[in-house]
Design an enzyme around this catalytic site. Structure first.
Site, PDB file in Angstrom:
ATOM      1  N   TYR A  74      -1.720   4.934 -10.321  1.00 47.49           N
ATOM      2  CA  TYR A  74      -2.839   4.242 -10.974  1.00 47.49           C
ATOM      3  C   TYR A  74      -4.170   4.803 -10.477  1.00 47.49           C
ATOM      4  CZ  TYR A  74      -6.252   0.389 -11.579  1.00 47.49           C
ATOM      5  OH  TYR A  74      -7.381  -0.351 -11.831  1.00 47.49           O
ATOM      6  N   TYR A 112       0.842  -1.212   0.000  1.00 44.10           N
ATOM      7  CA  TYR A 112       0.000   0.000   0.000  1.00 44.10           C
ATOM      8  C   TYR A 112       0.874   1.258   0.000  1.00 44.10           C
ATOM      9  CZ  TYR A 112      -4.405   2.471   0.942  1.00 44.10           C
ATOM     10  OH  TYR A 112      -5.532   3.258   0.855  1.00 44.10           O
TER      11      TYR A 112
END
Lengths: 385, 136
Positions: free
Chosen positions: A329, A281
């Site tokens: 992204y 993450y």
């Protein structure tokens, strides 16, 4: 911890779907978007809603099940921020391994970018001690991570350039993802020249704000073997939270990942050296840097040099965030589900231009709130069973 | 709203802390059973679950543990408050305390720098404990 029957290999991820776009915006929102990705993930698995006997949703699995008109044996809505989806996979695998349920759907959708444009209300933080002991000082999410970064730099000599190199490597991966928000090449100088928002972090050290959605279907490995996709078994998983607000973090340079990583890898019977892909993450560059150390890929304090040497970029020794990450992204707020969809796609050998060759073990490591709650999921190919 | 208009909403556990700030006194919660401070203030000691917690006044001396200079305001700060520094301060009392740190040159503040307590008035007669980096 008492040793119990292992969940190693008992459950597998058989369906994945996600929605994101290069504009960062999606035409649908809320339940519409959730229904779309659930349908797509079930189609991907070759299953239907009639097969589903478990649901997980960060807000209310009760409301989700009602919406879907199903009566689930497994229902899960624990809130740990962005790591929730890795936590749900762990709990789903445990439920499946113990026979509580067989086929579980995990879903997430958020459209903060479109919501903001349309003047719809954003996410409101629940009341807590932060309101009296952090908020008055103008400390938000980014500032909390900036304090961890400052401490890491002071303690280990990590530099802003090294942190920036994570954003650069992640952008290189995003270049292979046509759904990514940003794909233009990025340099360390670009990151350092972007506005300093909370020193030592710059704007490009920080994740995006985009619309996005994802769904995952988990079922028994036994059943998975009869389905259409390559089997991606859950080999190990572990979760831990050490605090919520950054004020209560025991050590700003050590996350709960230092415990969940080892537990999950031990559970899977592998070591960090066996891992061919880290989906870690990346809410901020510092977040990903801490994962590399705490999960045991490099010793504490050495991740800065490791990323600056290019180890996580395409062609590097440890591909990290091959979808382009939260940095390039998509990042709708709780990005954790996208770590799992990409890891599964890679393990199936279906990642196209960004496919990692001969991949057998991938780790999806979720991080929630203020480096607070972490869940590590070790996934593999059928050969790793 | 700016920081000076910030109005704390004290709970039963924090009422004493905030009341003392009216007199510019920094009180830290203390568990006599465990002989240690409890921060943030709360209803029971996380060591022994005693609900008989006491208060001790801090001299407000410490050193910077980590610092971040903010160039964009996060509520309740406004653009006029920028730049401002947020830091963890390791108090001599053994508590890690989060607060703003002032200095002539915010970017010069470093981990380990000594700081001392100051008070900034906020709404309803309360004050906010902040720190000043003496060297800068």
């Amino acid at each position: 911890m008492r040793s119990t029957r292992s969940l190693r290999g008992e459950a597998a991820i058989v369906g994945i779907a996600e929605a994101a776009s290069p504009t960062g915006e999606l035409p649908a929102r809320g339940r519409t978007l959730e229904a779309q990705v659930i349908k797509a993930a079930l189609d991907d698995a070759g299953l239907t809603l009639a097969d589903v006997d478990g649901v997980a949703h960060a807000d209310s699995s009760l409301d989700l099940a009602e919406f879907l008109s199903i009566a689930p044996a497994f229902t899960e809505s624990t809130y740990t921020g962005g790591s929730g989806y890795e936590l749900y996979v762990e709990k789903a695998a445990a439920a499946i391994a113990t026979g509580l349920a067989e086929t579980i759907v995990i879903v997430y959708a958020a459209t903060p970018r479109s919501d903001r444009k349309q003047g719809l209300g954003g996410w409101v933080e629940p009341a807590g001690p932060r309101d009296e002991f952090e908020v008055p000082y103008g400390l938000g999410l980014m500032g909390s991570y900036a304090l961890a970064a400052d401490r890491h730099m002071s303690q280990y000599g990590t530099t802003e350039e090294q942190l920036a190199s994570i954003a650069v490597a992640t952008r290189q991966w995003a270049g292979f993802n046509p759904m990514a928000r940003f794909t233009d090449p990025l340099t360390v100088d670009d990151v350092l020249a972007s506005p300093r928002i909370c020193s030592p972090l710059h704007q490009l050290d920080c994740c995006l704000v985009t619309d996005g959605a994802g769904a995952i279907v988990v079922t028994s490995t036994e059943r998975a073997k009869d389905l259409r996709n390559p089997v991606v078994p859950v080999l190990g998983a572990a979760s831990l939270h050490s605090h919520n607000m950054i004020h209560a973090m025991p050590d700003l340079t050590v996350t709960p990942g230092a415990i969940t990583g080892k537990r999950a890898l031990d559970h899977a019977g592998v070591t960090a050296g066996d891992v061919g892909l880290l989906m870690g993450y990346d809410s901020f560059t510092i977040t990903a840097l801490l994962h590399l150390e705490d999960l045991g890929f490099v010793p504490k304090g050495e991740a800065g040099a490791f990323v600056a040497d290019g180890n996580t970029r395409p062609g590097g020794s440890l591909p990290m965030n091959t979808n382009g990450g939260g940095l390039s992204y998509t990042h709708p707020g709780m990005y954790g589900i996208f770590l799992l969809t990409e890891a599964v796609r890679q393990l199936r050998g279906a990642a196209g231009a960004r496919q990692i060759q001969d991949l057998e073990i991938a780790v999806a490591h979720g991080s929630g709130q203020f480096l607070s709650a972490m869940s590590t999921v070790v996934l593999g190919t059928e050969a790793a069973l | 709203m700016s920081r000076n208009e910030f109005a704390p909403l004290p709970s039963a556990a924090t009422a004493r802390y905030w009341a003392a700030t009216r007199e510019r006194r920094l009180l830290l919660q203390w568990c006599p059973n465990c002989e240690r401070h409890v921060h943030h203030p709360r209803e029971a000691c996380p060591g022994c679950l005693s609900t008989e917690l006491q208060w001790r006044e801090s001299a407000g001396r410490g050193t910077v543990h980590a610092v971040s200079v903010h160039y964009r305001p996060f509520a309740p700060m406004t653009a006029e408050d920028c730049p401002y520094a947020v830091a963890f301060v390791d108090l001599e009392d053994g508590v890690r305390f989060l607060a703003n740190v002032t200095a002539d040159d915010l970017e010069a503040i470093r981990v380990g720098d000594p700081v001392s307590l100051q008070w900034s008035p906020i709404a309803d007669g309360y004050h906010l404990p902040v720190f000043h980096a003496n060297a800068h």
